[in-house]
Design a protein around this motif. Sequence first.
Motif, mmCIF file in Angstrom:
data_model
loop_
_atom_site.group_PDB
_atom_site.id
_atom_site.type_symbol
_atom_site.label_atom_id
_atom_site.label_comp_id
_atom_site.label_asym_id
_atom_site.label_seq_id
_atom_site.Cartn_x
_atom_site.Cartn_y
_atom_site.Cartn_z
ATOM 1 N N LEU A 99 0.867 -1.178 0.000
ATOM 2 C CA LEU A 99 0.000 0.000 0.000
ATOM 3 C C LEU A 99 0.905 1.229 0.000
ATOM 4 O O LEU A 99 1.770 1.380 0.885
ATOM 5 C CB LEU A 99 -0.905 0.033 1.234
ATOM 6 C CG LEU A 99 -2.202 -0.778 1.167
ATOM 7 C CD1 LEU A 99 -1.911 -2.261 0.996
ATOM 8 C CD2 LEU A 99 -3.041 -0.545 2.421
ATOM 9 N N ALA A 100 0.745 2.070 -1.006
ATOM 10 C CA ALA A 100 1.579 3.256 -1.125
ATOM 11 C C ALA A 100 0.711 4.478 -1.375
ATOM 12 O O ALA A 100 -0.412 4.374 -1.879
ATOM 13 C CB ALA A 100 2.599 3.090 -2.252
ATOM 14 N N LEU A 160 -4.226 6.395 -3.460
ATOM 15 C CA LEU A 160 -3.689 5.133 -2.977
ATOM 16 C C LEU A 160 -3.225 4.266 -4.141
ATOM 17 O O LEU A 160 -3.931 4.110 -5.134
ATOM 18 C CB LEU A 160 -4.767 4.386 -2.176
ATOM 19 C CG LEU A 160 -4.399 3.008 -1.613
ATOM 20 C CD1 LEU A 160 -3.328 3.136 -0.533
ATOM 21 C CD2 LEU A 160 -5.638 2.325 -1.052
ATOM 22 N N VAL A 161 -2.042 3.685 -4.008
ATOM 23 C CA VAL A 161 -1.494 2.756 -4.982
ATOM 24 C C VAL A 161 -1.422 1.378 -4.336
ATOM 25 O O VAL A 161 -0.925 1.236 -3.212
ATOM 26 C CB VAL A 161 -0.091 3.187 -5.453
ATOM 27 C CG1 VAL A 161 0.530 2.125 -6.350
ATOM 28 C CG2 VAL A 161 -0.170 4.510 -6.195
ATOM 29 N N LEU A 162 -1.919 0.359 -5.060
ATOM 30 C CA LEU A 162 -1.829 -1.029 -4.602
ATOM 31 C C LEU A 162 -0.906 -1.785 -5.551
ATOM 32 O O LEU A 162 -1.111 -1.757 -6.772
ATOM 33 C CB LEU A 162 -3.208 -1.682 -4.583
ATOM 34 C CG LEU A 162 -4.256 -1.062 -3.654
ATOM 35 C CD1 LEU A 162 -5.598 -1.742 -3.839
ATOM 36 C CD2 LEU A 162 -3.816 -1.168 -2.207
ATOM 37 N N VAL A 163 0.087 -2.459 -5.009
ATOM 38 C CA VAL A 163 1.076 -3.173 -5.812
ATOM 39 C C VAL A 163 1.089 -4.640 -5.402
ATOM 40 O O VAL A 163 1.157 -4.962 -4.207
ATOM 41 C CB VAL A 163 2.484 -2.567 -5.634
ATOM 42 C CG1 VAL A 163 3.520 -3.372 -6.428
ATOM 43 C CG2 VAL A 163 2.501 -1.113 -6.061
ATOM 44 N N ASP A 164 1.009 -5.531 -6.383
ATOM 45 C CA ASP A 164 1.193 -6.965 -6.147
ATOM 46 C C ASP A 164 2.697 -7.215 -6.064
ATOM 47 O O ASP A 164 3.408 -7.162 -7.074
ATOM 48 C CB ASP A 164 0.569 -7.770 -7.293
ATOM 49 C CG ASP A 164 0.644 -9.271 -7.069
ATOM 50 O OD1 ASP A 164 1.620 -9.739 -6.462
ATOM 51 O OD2 ASP A 164 -0.270 -9.976 -7.530
ATOM 52 N N THR A 165 3.187 -7.486 -4.873
ATOM 53 C CA THR A 165 4.627 -7.556 -4.647
ATOM 54 C C THR A 165 5.287 -8.613 -5.517
ATOM 55 O O THR A 165 6.316 -8.357 -6.166
ATOM 56 C CB THR A 165 4.912 -7.865 -3.166
ATOM 57 O OG1 THR A 165 4.170 -6.964 -2.348
ATOM 58 C CG2 THR A 165 6.393 -7.730 -2.867
ATOM 59 N N HIS A 166 4.724 -9.808 -5.538
ATOM 60 C CA HIS A 166 5.334 -10.896 -6.311
ATOM 61 C C HIS A 166 5.350 -10.565 -7.798
ATOM 62 O O HIS A 166 6.375 -10.726 -8.472
ATOM 63 C CB HIS A 166 4.572 -12.199 -6.073
ATOM 64 C CG HIS A 166 5.018 -13.319 -6.968
ATOM 65 N ND1 HIS A 166 6.148 -14.065 -6.720
ATOM 66 C CD2 HIS A 166 4.490 -13.793 -8.135
ATOM 67 C CE1 HIS A 166 6.301 -14.969 -7.694
ATOM 68 N NE2 HIS A 166 5.309 -14.837 -8.556
#
Length: 611
Positions: free
Chosen positions: A433-434, A440-446
């Motif tokens: 979550l950034a 808001l930005v959501l990033v799929d880490t993998h």
Amino acid sequence: MPASADVTIRLLPDSLVNQIAAGEVVSRPAAIVKELIENSLDANATQIEVHTENGGSALVRVADDGCGIPAGELALALTRHATSKIGSLDDLDCISSMGFRGEALPSIAAVARLQLLSKVEMAGFASMIKADHGELSDVSPATGSAGTTVEVRDLFHRIPARRKFLRSERTENAQIEEIVRSIALARPEVGISWTRDGQCVLQSRSAETNPEQRIIDILGSGFVDSSLRVRAAAAGLGLDGWVGTPSIARAQPDRQFFCVNRRPVRDRVVAHAVRQAFSDVLFHGRHPTFVLNLEIDPREVDVNVHPGKTEVRFRQSRAVHDFLYRSLHAALAGTRPRAGDGPDADPTPPAANSRPESWHLGFRTASSAIGEASVPWGGLYSPTSADPVDSDPAYADPFRPGQPHDRPRPAASQPEMPPLGFALAHLHGIYILAENMHGLVLVDTHAAHERVTFEALKAQRDAGSIPVQRLLVPLRLAVSAAEADAAERFSDAAHSIGLEFARTGPVEVSVHAISSLLASGNVGQLARDLLGELAQEQGDPHWLTRRQDALLANVACRAAVRAHRQLTIAEMNALLRDMERTDRANQCSHGRPTWVQLGIDDLDRLFLRGR
């Protein structure tokens, strides 16, 4: 063959010859629409009107404002092998017109009732001729404006064997729509309209100075907003148009429009080049979208290989394929996070010197390790005085002790916040979550780390070699006999993807080195996974070389940070900065999105604020 069979060779009657010829050109109403529109384009029309009824079987009328046909040539226009577009054998090697066969009008006239009305600009009146299933009337004067109108009624009325092969009205209308849309996209300078059963379906004015407007008219503004502008030229070839980002890929290939010298075509060379360009950014089972035109010397392409002129043959098909692949591959490299909104908000690549190289947090991640001493991803955070995020209070870590959580936006005199902003938390060890300037930005880490690692591996390979980290003690693995055979067969080729192993027994393999970017992962599992894939290809020693990208993508996927591994704020911010520097970072190598943006307005709607 029975002795009594009639084997006499004889000339067929003209009516039968015409119907056989018509079968090559006039397969359905959409083919009539295509042929008549192309004739209008060759007549330099600036406005074309199409009217159809009952899927085109009852009526197809195409009217244009082109140069017209003189009265003395109307009967000749309905005669087979009569044309104004070619005059010699040499003309067949350099065809620039849309139609040229001299079969369309007489073929249509052989299987329907046709009326041809035309007027040249300087003539005092129009002229008309009619044909009823091949029987021509005399030419007679008529009233009409400059241009040509062709009216075709009762298709296959006297040929029930052909008529029964027509599909439902809905299906025939869909075929006509595809033809009208593809030609309209190919020729934005020509105004075109289509009225179906009395209802206007398409009305698009000339967009010669603004071809983007034509695309909006046909495909909607959403296509343009989520597309990349493509312009490329090399070795006598030119490519111009729009290619949709992976986020608007379709379940069906129904938004793929490709033209050669502004002639809509379907071509296997083109299709393969596009698929290859999208191979590592498109989700399985999805189809890319594009509107593209290839400009090529007419002498280098044969457009006379199909009766309906829907296919072409390139003299240098490999050169065309490679040019298309390189052009589209380079365009898709721009799909990375931008200072805008969502992943595809601003597809325009930045200037070469505008990358935010200074945004990285005191340790190297995968992509920043290229060509340098490698530090495994997720290494220790060691802030230095040179780090802008450490020295500038506007970019302070909100979770660092003593820092307010409600961080103000950067002042106008300070550098702008990077596109993906700064990390706030790692949700369930899966999503970053950034916060950025838009919300808001959501990033799929993998998925994000997979793309960063994959592009880094490709860049190192293309630079000549992938830096490897040698193991102090070789790792011995117990494998199957087939996997041991594969290790022996592919050991040399495996070096190209950063893995060195050797067979040390009938069912044993030792790993001696691995790519520096992957050294922090489970080396044994990576080697086993790769050997498992290699063991499936026993007969082709060049298989690994041909499938390097696919294997690198699989290796990157397995080496990427796994779900539920909790990252520090520093590690998350470093990954965000790497995404902003990485080509194609909006999708992982399997085509899944890596991040999404939720703006303040989106969040307000979720909580009904302001209502």
